[in-house]
Design a protein around this motif. Structure first.
Motif, short mmCIF file in Angstrom:
data_model
loop_
_atom_site.label_atom_id
_atom_site.label_comp_id
_atom_site.label_asym_id
_atom_site.label_seq_id
_atom_site.Cartn_x
_atom_site.Cartn_y
_atom_site.Cartn_z
N ASN A 40 8.94 0.45 -2.99
CA ASN A 40 9.38 1.30 -4.09
C ASN A 40 10.76 0.91 -4.60
O ASN A 40 11.01 0.89 -5.81
N GLY A 50 10.54 -1.98 -6.76
CA GLY A 50 9.75 -1.81 -7.97
C GLY A 50 8.41 -2.51 -7.94
O GLY A 50 7.85 -2.83 -8.99
N ALA A 56 12.47 6.53 -5.00
CA ALA A 56 11.80 5.53 -4.16
C ALA A 56 11.52 6.06 -2.76
O ALA A 56 10.47 5.78 -2.17
#
Length: 213
Positions: free
Chosen positions: A22, A25, A199
Motif C-alpha cells: 500500500n 502504491g 496505507a
C-alpha cells in the motif's frame, strides 16, 4: 497484470506486506489462504510456495515468498516512496528494528509455534499468552528505546519505513495475547499515527476480504 497476494487475514507477515504494498502504491488483489484449515498445504499452494507459508506474491511474472525478501525487492524495484533512509548507517538502523520484530519476536508467536506448544506440551491459552507475552515484552522494551532515540513521529525519522510495517502488525498480535502495552508509549504513538494513514488502515486485518465477521 494485477499482482496477487496470497495471505491470511490475521497473519502478521501478510499484514506487514500489505502495508508495504500500500505504501508503494502497488495495485493487488488478495487470495485468502486459511491457515487454520491447512489450505497452505494444498497442492495448488505448494506449487506456488513449496514451504507452505504465507505470504506469497505473484507480481511481474514472478512468485516471491518470505515477506522480508519481498519487501526488499519492492524497495529495489519501486524505490518511491522509499521505505529505507538515504544513508547506509540509517538503513542499517531501520533494518535492525525490522529484524528485531521479524526475527526475535514474530517467529515465536506465529501459528506453527503456538500450535506446537499446545499439542506437544499441553499449553492452555493462559500459558500461550504468557509465552508470547514474554518474547513480545522483551523485544518491545528494546524497540521502545530505539524509537525514543531515533523516531520523529515514526519508528525512524519522520516518514514511514520498513520498521513501521513490522511494528503495527506486532502490536495487533500483542493485544491478541493480552500483552500490557502501557510501558511502550513511543510505540503506541507510532501506532496512532499509522492508523490515521490510509496505507496502514487499508492493511488492517479487519478490512481484508477473508476476515472473520
Amino acid at each position: 497484470m494485477t499482482a496477487v497476494l496470497y495471505g491470511y487475514w490475521r497473519s502478521g507477515a501478510a499484514y506487514r506486506l500489505r502495508i508495504a504494498l500500500n505504501l508503494k502504491g502497488v495495485v493487488y488483489q488478495t487470495s485468502g489462504i486459511d491457515l487454520r484449515t491447512g489450505a497452505q498445504r494444498s497442492p495448488a499452494f505448494l506449487a506456488l510456495n513449496p514451504q507452505g507459508m504465507v505470504p506469497a506474491l505473484e507480481i511481474d511474472g514472478l512468485v516471491l515468498t518470505q515477506s522480508p525478501a519481498i519487501m526488499e525487492w519492492l524497495e529495489e524495484t519501486r524505490p518511491n516512496p522509499p521505505l529505507l533512509p538515504a544513508t547506509p548507517q540509517d538503513r542499517a538502523q531501520v533494518r535492525a528494528m525490522a529484524a528485531l520484530i521479524g526475527c526475535d519476536i514474530h517467529p515465536l508467536n506465529n501459528l506453527r509455534v503456538l500450535g506446537a506448544i499446545r499439542s506437544r506440551f499441553g499449553a492452555d491459552q493462559a500459558a500461550v499468552d504468557d509465552w508470547a507475552g514474554n518474547w513480545i515484552g522483551a523485544g518491545f522494551t528494546a524497540l521502545e528505546a530505539l524509537v525514543a532515540r531515533d523516531g520523529a513521529g515514526w519508528c525512524f525519522g519522520d516518514s514511514p519505513s520498513l520498521a513501521d510495517a513490522y511494528l503495527i502488525p506486532q502490536l495487533y498480535s500483542a493485544r491478541r495475547f493480552n500483552v500490557a502495552l502501557e510501558a511502550f508509549p513511543h510505540l503506541l504513538a507510532v501506532e496512532r499515527k499509522a492508523l490515521e494513514h490510509e496505507a496502514f488502515a487499508r492493511a488492517h486485518p479487519d478490512r481484508q476480504p477473508d476476515a472473520e465477521g
